[in-house]
Write an enzyme that holds these catalytic residues in place. Structure first.
Site, short mmCIF file in Angstrom:
data_model
loop_
_atom_site.label_atom_id
_atom_site.label_comp_id
_atom_site.label_asym_id
_atom_site.label_seq_id
_atom_site.Cartn_x
_atom_site.Cartn_y
_atom_site.Cartn_z
N LYS A 61 0.83 -1.21 0.00
CA LYS A 61 0.00 0.00 0.00
C LYS A 61 0.86 1.26 0.00
O LYS A 61 0.55 2.24 -0.68
CB LYS A 61 -0.92 0.01 1.22
CG LYS A 61 -2.02 -1.03 1.18
CD LYS A 61 -2.87 -0.97 2.44
CE LYS A 61 -4.00 -1.98 2.41
NZ LYS A 61 -4.85 -1.90 3.62
N ALA A 78 -1.74 0.98 6.62
CA ALA A 78 -1.99 -0.12 7.55
C ALA A 78 -2.80 -1.20 6.87
O ALA A 78 -3.54 -0.94 5.92
CB ALA A 78 -2.71 0.38 8.80
N ASP A 79 -2.68 -2.42 7.38
CA ASP A 79 -3.48 -3.53 6.89
C ASP A 79 -3.77 -4.48 8.05
O ASP A 79 -2.87 -4.81 8.82
CB ASP A 79 -2.77 -4.29 5.77
CG ASP A 79 -3.69 -5.28 5.10
OD1 ASP A 79 -4.41 -4.86 4.17
OD2 ASP A 79 -3.71 -6.46 5.51
N THR A 80 -5.03 -4.88 8.17
CA THR A 80 -5.45 -5.75 9.26
C THR A 80 -6.00 -7.06 8.72
O THR A 80 -6.78 -7.06 7.76
CB THR A 80 -6.54 -5.05 10.11
OG1 THR A 80 -6.02 -3.83 10.65
CG2 THR A 80 -6.99 -5.94 11.27
N GLY A 115 -0.55 -4.70 10.42
CA GLY A 115 0.75 -4.20 10.01
C GLY A 115 0.66 -2.72 9.70
O GLY A 115 -0.34 -2.26 9.15
#
Length: 202
Positions: A61, A78-80, A115
Site C-alpha cells: 500500500k 496499515a493492513d489488518t 501491520g
C-alpha cells in the site's frame, strides 16, 4: 516535546479508507491529511506466514502511493487481517461470506494482526501488533441480525469490535483493543515519534 509539536512543519498523511483508523489517529490530537483514493493490488505470496501478511500488504500500500513524498511528508499505511487456525480472513465479499466468517469465529479464539508502515522520502519503518479475541458461541439469528443491520463488508473477519457484535459477543481480549478496531494507535504513536527523531530532525 509532544508528538503533535514534533509534527509542526510536517505533513502527516493517512492512506486509508477506514473511518475507524481516521477516528483513532484524530483521537491522539494529531493533525493529518487523508490521501486521495488510489489503486492497490492487495495480493501476497503464498509462502508467507499469516503473521507476515499484514506487514507485506502495508508495504504494498505504501509503495503504491502515487505521489512522490516531499521532504516534510510522512505517509502512514496499515493492513489488518483476522487469523483463525492459520487461515486468513480478510474482508467478506458479500453477506453470505460475512455470515460464514462469523459462524467460524463463533465460540473460538482468533488473532487480529495489523501491520503498519511509516514512510518519508528517506526511509520506511514497519511493525505489526497482535491481539487475541474470544467470541462466545453466537446464535444464527444473532449473526444474521448483525450482518443485516451493520453491513460489515468493509471489515476483516466481518465484524467491528466497536459495534453491536463486539458488545454482546466478545468475552475476552488479550492485547490492544484499538488494534482489533484496525489501528494499534499506541504503538503507532510511539513508533511515529521515534521515526521523526531518527529520520526527520531539524
Amino acid at each position: 516535546m509532544l508528538l503533535k509539536d514534533k509534527l509542526a512543519g510536517k505533513r502527516l498523511i493517512l492512506a486509508s479508507k477506514s473511518p475507524r483508523r481516521r477516528e483513532l489517529l484524530a483521537g491522539c490530537g494529531l493533525r493529518f491529511d487523508i490521501a486521495e483514493d488510489y489503486q492497490v493490488e492487495e495480493t501476497y505470496p503464498e509462502e508467507l506466514t499469516a503473521a507476515e501478511v499484514p506487514v507485506y500488504l502495508t508495504k504494498v500500500k505504501s509503495a503504491a502511493y502515487p505521489a512522490k513524498l516531499a521532504a516534510n511528508e510522512i505517509l502512514v499505511t496499515a493492513d489488518t487481517v483476522v487469523v483463525i487456525e492459520n487461515d486468513l480472513l480478510g474482508k467478506p465479499a458479500d453477506k453470505q461470506q460475512a455470515v460464514a466468517m462469523l459462524s467460524r469465529l463463533s465460540g473460538c479464539r482468533h488473532t487480529v494482526i495489523t501491520g503498519v508502515a511509516i514512510r518519508c522520502s528517506k526511509a520506511m519503518e514497519c511493525f505489526s501488533v497482535k491481539s487475541d479475541v474470544w467470541f462466545r458461541r453466537l446464535r444464527d439469528d444473532e449473526i444474521e441480525y448483525y450482518v443485516d443491520n451493520y453491513l460489515p463488508l468493509d471489515k476483516a473477519g466481518a465484524y467491528g469490535i466497536q459495534e453491536w457484535i463486539g458488545y454482546v459477543g466478545i468475552g475476552r481480549i488479550e492485547g490492544s483493543f484499538y488494534n482489533v478496531m484496525g489501528l494499534p494507535i499506541q504503538s503507532l504513536y510511539v513508533n511515529l515519534e521515534k521515526f521523526i527523531d531518527d529520520y526527520m530532525r531539524g
